[in-house]
Scaffold this motif. Structure first.
Motif, mmCIF file in Angstrom:
data_model
loop_
_atom_site.group_PDB
_atom_site.id
_atom_site.type_symbol
_atom_site.label_atom_id
_atom_site.label_comp_id
_atom_site.label_asym_id
_atom_site.label_seq_id
_atom_site.Cartn_x
_atom_site.Cartn_y
_atom_site.Cartn_z
ATOM 1 N N LEU A 121 -4.214 3.433 -34.059
ATOM 2 C CA LEU A 121 -3.160 3.886 -33.151
ATOM 3 C C LEU A 121 -1.841 3.159 -33.347
ATOM 4 O O LEU A 121 -0.788 3.776 -33.399
ATOM 5 C CB LEU A 121 -3.621 3.728 -31.702
ATOM 6 C CG LEU A 121 -4.839 4.544 -31.299
ATOM 7 C CD1 LEU A 121 -5.210 4.229 -29.855
ATOM 8 C CD2 LEU A 121 -4.574 6.021 -31.483
ATOM 9 N N TYR A 122 -1.880 1.859 -33.418
ATOM 10 C CA TYR A 122 -0.632 1.103 -33.478
ATOM 11 C C TYR A 122 0.027 1.208 -34.847
ATOM 12 O O TYR A 122 1.229 1.026 -34.967
ATOM 13 C CB TYR A 122 -0.853 -0.343 -33.029
ATOM 14 C CG TYR A 122 -1.091 -0.388 -31.540
ATOM 15 C CD1 TYR A 122 -0.026 -0.511 -30.651
ATOM 16 C CD2 TYR A 122 -2.363 -0.236 -31.001
ATOM 17 C CE1 TYR A 122 -0.222 -0.497 -29.290
ATOM 18 C CE2 TYR A 122 -2.577 -0.225 -29.633
ATOM 19 C CZ TYR A 122 -1.493 -0.360 -28.780
ATOM 20 O OH TYR A 122 -1.693 -0.338 -27.416
ATOM 21 N N SER A 143 0.468 3.952 -36.229
ATOM 22 C CA SER A 143 1.272 5.174 -36.140
ATOM 23 C C SER A 143 2.694 4.893 -35.659
ATOM 24 O O SER A 143 3.597 5.663 -35.907
ATOM 25 C CB SER A 143 0.598 6.202 -35.222
ATOM 26 O OG SER A 143 0.612 5.769 -33.886
ATOM 27 N N VAL A 144 2.881 3.776 -34.995
ATOM 28 C CA VAL A 144 4.210 3.423 -34.489
ATOM 29 C C VAL A 144 5.120 2.982 -35.640
ATOM 30 O O VAL A 144 6.317 3.207 -35.609
ATOM 31 C CB VAL A 144 4.113 2.300 -33.429
ATOM 32 C CG1 VAL A 144 5.483 1.854 -32.965
ATOM 33 C CG2 VAL A 144 3.280 2.762 -32.250
ATOM 34 N N SER A 189 1.794 9.467 -33.506
ATOM 35 C CA SER A 189 3.056 8.738 -33.368
ATOM 36 C C SER A 189 3.699 9.066 -32.018
ATOM 37 O O SER A 189 4.177 8.176 -31.311
ATOM 38 C CB SER A 189 3.990 9.096 -34.519
ATOM 39 O OG SER A 189 5.199 8.396 -34.395
ATOM 40 N N MET A 192 1.765 7.348 -29.208
ATOM 41 C CA MET A 192 2.039 5.915 -29.101
ATOM 42 C C MET A 192 3.454 5.635 -28.615
ATOM 43 O O MET A 192 3.669 4.729 -27.811
ATOM 44 C CB MET A 192 1.770 5.222 -30.444
ATOM 45 C CG MET A 192 0.293 5.238 -30.813
ATOM 46 S SD MET A 192 -0.792 4.617 -29.491
ATOM 47 C CE MET A 192 -0.199 2.939 -29.341
ATOM 48 N N GLU A 193 4.430 6.409 -29.077
ATOM 49 C CA GLU A 193 5.801 6.207 -28.604
ATOM 50 C C GLU A 193 5.900 6.427 -27.096
ATOM 51 O O GLU A 193 6.533 5.646 -26.383
ATOM 52 C CB GLU A 193 6.759 7.130 -29.347
ATOM 53 C CG GLU A 193 7.015 6.702 -30.773
ATOM 54 C CD GLU A 193 7.911 7.670 -31.524
ATOM 55 O OE1 GLU A 193 8.704 8.386 -30.882
ATOM 56 O OE2 GLU A 193 7.817 7.700 -32.764
ATOM 57 N N LEU A 251 3.770 3.522 -25.199
ATOM 58 C CA LEU A 251 4.460 2.230 -25.212
ATOM 59 C C LEU A 251 5.782 2.295 -24.459
ATOM 60 O O LEU A 251 6.164 1.340 -23.779
ATOM 61 C CB LEU A 251 4.670 1.760 -26.648
ATOM 62 C CG LEU A 251 3.377 1.462 -27.425
ATOM 63 C CD1 LEU A 251 3.695 1.145 -28.883
ATOM 64 C CD2 LEU A 251 2.582 0.358 -26.766
ATOM 65 N N THR A 299 -0.821 1.220 -22.432
ATOM 66 C CA THR A 299 -1.642 0.731 -23.530
ATOM 67 C C THR A 299 -2.506 1.869 -24.061
ATOM 68 O O THR A 299 -2.786 2.836 -23.362
ATOM 69 C CB THR A 299 -2.572 -0.414 -23.082
ATOM 70 O OG1 THR A 299 -3.445 0.070 -22.053
ATOM 71 C CG2 THR A 299 -1.779 -1.607 -22.573
#
Length: 141
Positions: A96-97, A99-100, A109, A112-113, A116, A121
C-alpha cells in the motif's frame, strides 16, 4: 483515534459475490450503516471513504474473483473514527505505501492519497493460511 477496529462499538459485516454490482452494494450498505451510527452524508470523511471503499471492492472484483468468488466488507465506527476492511481470498498482498511513491496501480495510489490526506491509516492483514487478505482503512472523524 482508535487503532483497533475490532474494539469499535459499531460493526457490520457484508459478504457479496465478487462481481461488479458488489461495488454499488458495498457503498449503499456503508451509507446506511454510517447514517445509523450518526455519521451523516455531509460529514467530511464520508465521500472520501466511499471512494476508497469503491476502489478496494473494485480491485477485489477485478483482480481476485478467480480465486475468491466472494468479497467481504467489514464496517466499524466509534466516537472518533471510521474503519472498514475489504477481504478476499486471493493471496497477493499489495504494498500500500509503495503506491504513494509511484505505483503502477492508480486505484491504490488514490486510496492511499485519500487515506493519508485525511490523517488515516491503511494496513494489509494476511489470513492465517496465507491464502487471502484484508485491507483495513481507519479514518479519523
Amino acid at each position: 483515534m482508535s487503532t483497533r477496529p475490532q474494539a469499535l462499538p459499531h460493526r457490520h459485516v457484508l459478504t457479496l459475490a465478487a462481481e461488479p454490482a458488489a461495488v454499488r452494494l458495498a457503498r449503499q450498505t456503508a451509507e446506511q450503516a454510517w447514517a445509523e451510527w450518526g455519521i451523516g452524508p455531509r460529514h467530511p470523511a464520508v465521500d472520501p471513504a466511499l471512494l476508497i471503499l469503491s476502489e478496494l471492492v473494485g480491485n477485489s472484483v477485478r483482480h481476485a474473483a478467480a480465486l475468491s468468488p466472494q468479497v467481504t466488507v467489514v464496517y466499524a465506527a466509534g466516537p472518533d473514527c471510521l474503519a472498514f476492511a475489504v477481504h478476499d481470498r486471493h493471496p497477493y498482498q499489495p504494498p500500500l505505501y509503495a503506491s504513494v511513491i509511484g505505483s503502477r496501480t492508480a486505484g491504490l495510489s488514490t486510496v492511499m492519497e485519500l487515506t493519508l490526506g485525511l490523517g488515516g491509516t491503511a494496513v494489509v492483514r494476511g489470513d492465517g493460511d496465507g491464502r487471502g487478505k484484508s485491507i483495513w482503512i481507519t479514518l479519523p472523524l
